[in-house]
Design an enzyme around this catalytic site. Structure first.
Site, PDB file in Angstrom:
ATOM      1  N   HIS A  76      27.133  73.122  38.318  1.00 31.50           N
ATOM      2  CA  HIS A  76      27.963  71.953  37.979  1.00 31.50           C
ATOM      3  C   HIS A  76      28.768  71.464  39.186  1.00 31.50           C
ATOM      4  O   HIS A  76      29.259  70.338  39.170  1.00 31.50           O
ATOM      5  CB  HIS A  76      28.914  72.276  36.824  1.00 31.50           C
ATOM      6  CG  HIS A  76      28.215  72.586  35.548  1.00 31.50           C
ATOM      7  ND1 HIS A  76      27.341  71.714  34.938  1.00 31.50           N
ATOM      8  CD2 HIS A  76      28.250  73.696  34.766  1.00 31.50           C
ATOM      9  CE1 HIS A  76      26.876  72.265  33.825  1.00 31.50           C
ATOM     10  NE2 HIS A  76      27.402  73.470  33.710  1.00 31.50           N
TER      11      HIS A  76
ATOM     12  N   ASP B  78      19.238  76.971  32.818  1.00 34.45           N
ATOM     13  CA  ASP B  78      20.500  77.143  32.107  1.00 34.45           C
ATOM     14  C   ASP B  78      20.524  76.181  30.921  1.00 34.45           C
ATOM     15  O   ASP B  78      19.893  75.120  30.961  1.00 34.45           O
ATOM     16  CB  ASP B  78      21.665  76.831  33.059  1.00 34.45           C
ATOM     17  CG  ASP B  78      23.006  77.203  32.496  1.00 34.45           C
ATOM     18  OD1 ASP B  78      23.441  78.347  32.724  1.00 34.45           O
ATOM     19  OD2 ASP B  78      23.632  76.356  31.822  1.00 34.45           O
TER      20      ASP B  78
ATOM     21  N   HIS C 230      22.845  74.297  30.054  1.00 41.48           N
ATOM     22  CA  HIS C 230      23.558  73.082  30.456  1.00 41.48           C
ATOM     23  C   HIS C 230      22.804  72.373  31.582  1.00 41.48           C
ATOM     24  O   HIS C 230      22.226  73.024  32.444  1.00 41.48           O
ATOM     25  CB  HIS C 230      24.966  73.429  30.953  1.00 41.48           C
ATOM     26  CG  HIS C 230      25.792  74.126  29.939  1.00 41.48           C
ATOM     27  ND1 HIS C 230      25.914  75.495  29.910  1.00 41.48           N
ATOM     28  CD2 HIS C 230      26.519  73.646  28.907  1.00 41.48           C
ATOM     29  CE1 HIS C 230      26.699  75.834  28.900  1.00 41.48           C
ATOM     30  NE2 HIS C 230      27.070  74.729  28.273  1.00 41.48           N
TER      31      HIS C 230
ATOM     32  N   ASP D 166      22.389  81.431  28.981  1.00 47.08           N
ATOM     33  CA  ASP D 166      23.124  80.928  27.826  1.00 47.08           C
ATOM     34  C   ASP D 166      22.205  80.193  26.850  1.00 47.08           C
ATOM     35  O   ASP D 166      22.664  79.574  25.896  1.00 47.08           O
ATOM     36  CB  ASP D 166      24.305  80.056  28.255  1.00 47.08           C
ATOM     37  CG  ASP D 166      23.989  79.126  29.406  1.00 47.08           C
ATOM     38  OD1 ASP D 166      22.803  78.988  29.782  1.00 47.08           O
ATOM     39  OD2 ASP D 166      24.935  78.533  29.952  1.00 47.08           O
TER      40      ASP D 166
END
Length: 173
Positions: A3, A38, A40, A117
């Protein structure tokens, strides 16, 4: 983590280790593919690598979910947003498609943003992958026979040691 962008920190990420490593690798090789698994979207990696010659970025992630990006593909950045509740039956065909795109790109190195995740017990997302799925994910990546490395991204369930071990078992086969 994935991120962090050039001029901002976000999502617990202060330094984009994949982007830094890929930039360094490009001093030695011509083409690097990044596969972000991931849950995200790797918005920071995408912003850094957008239009970067010699780089392909692919993200398979849940949408809707933080950071709310990665809904479309552009230039050298390819996104595969999948809905909450995605399990192995839906996930693995998308991964196979992403890996075919990677092979078509003909990278010298494959960099993996390895987020765990996507596990069904992760408290912050809604994918439904089992421990055994990660061995299959690792094996599909290993089957590319590309020089590769993985950097840890997210993963927040108590079973993370088993999940990571499953991935590494397939990844090393």
């Amino acid at each position: 983590g994935h991120h962090a962008a050039r001029e901002r920190i976000a999502g617990f990420c202060y330094l984009n280790n994949i982007a830094v490593t890929v930039e360094r690798a490009l001093q030695e090789v011509k083409r690097v593919a990044i596969l972000d698994i991931d849950v995200h979207h790797g918005d920071g990696t995408e912003s850094i690598m957008m239009d970067r010659e010699g780089v392909q970025f692919i993200s398979i992630h849940q949408a809707p979910l933080y950071p709310g990006s990665g809904l479309t593909s552009k230039s050298n950045c390819h996104n595969f947003p999948l809905p909450p509740g995605t399990g192995e039956m839906e996930y693995l065909p998308v991964l196979e498609r992403a890996l075919k795109m990677t092979m078509d790109f003909k990278p010298d190195i494959l960099a993996i943003s390895a987020g765990f995740d996507t596990f069904k017990e992760c408290p912050i997302a809604q994918f439904r992958l089992d421990v055994g799925t990660y061995r299959r994910i690792g094996r599909l990546i290993a089957d590319t026979n590309l020089p590769r490395f993985a950097a840890l991204e997210g993963g927040y369930a108590d079973e993370m040691p088993e999940v990571v071990e499953s991935f590494l078992t397939g990844y090393g086969e």
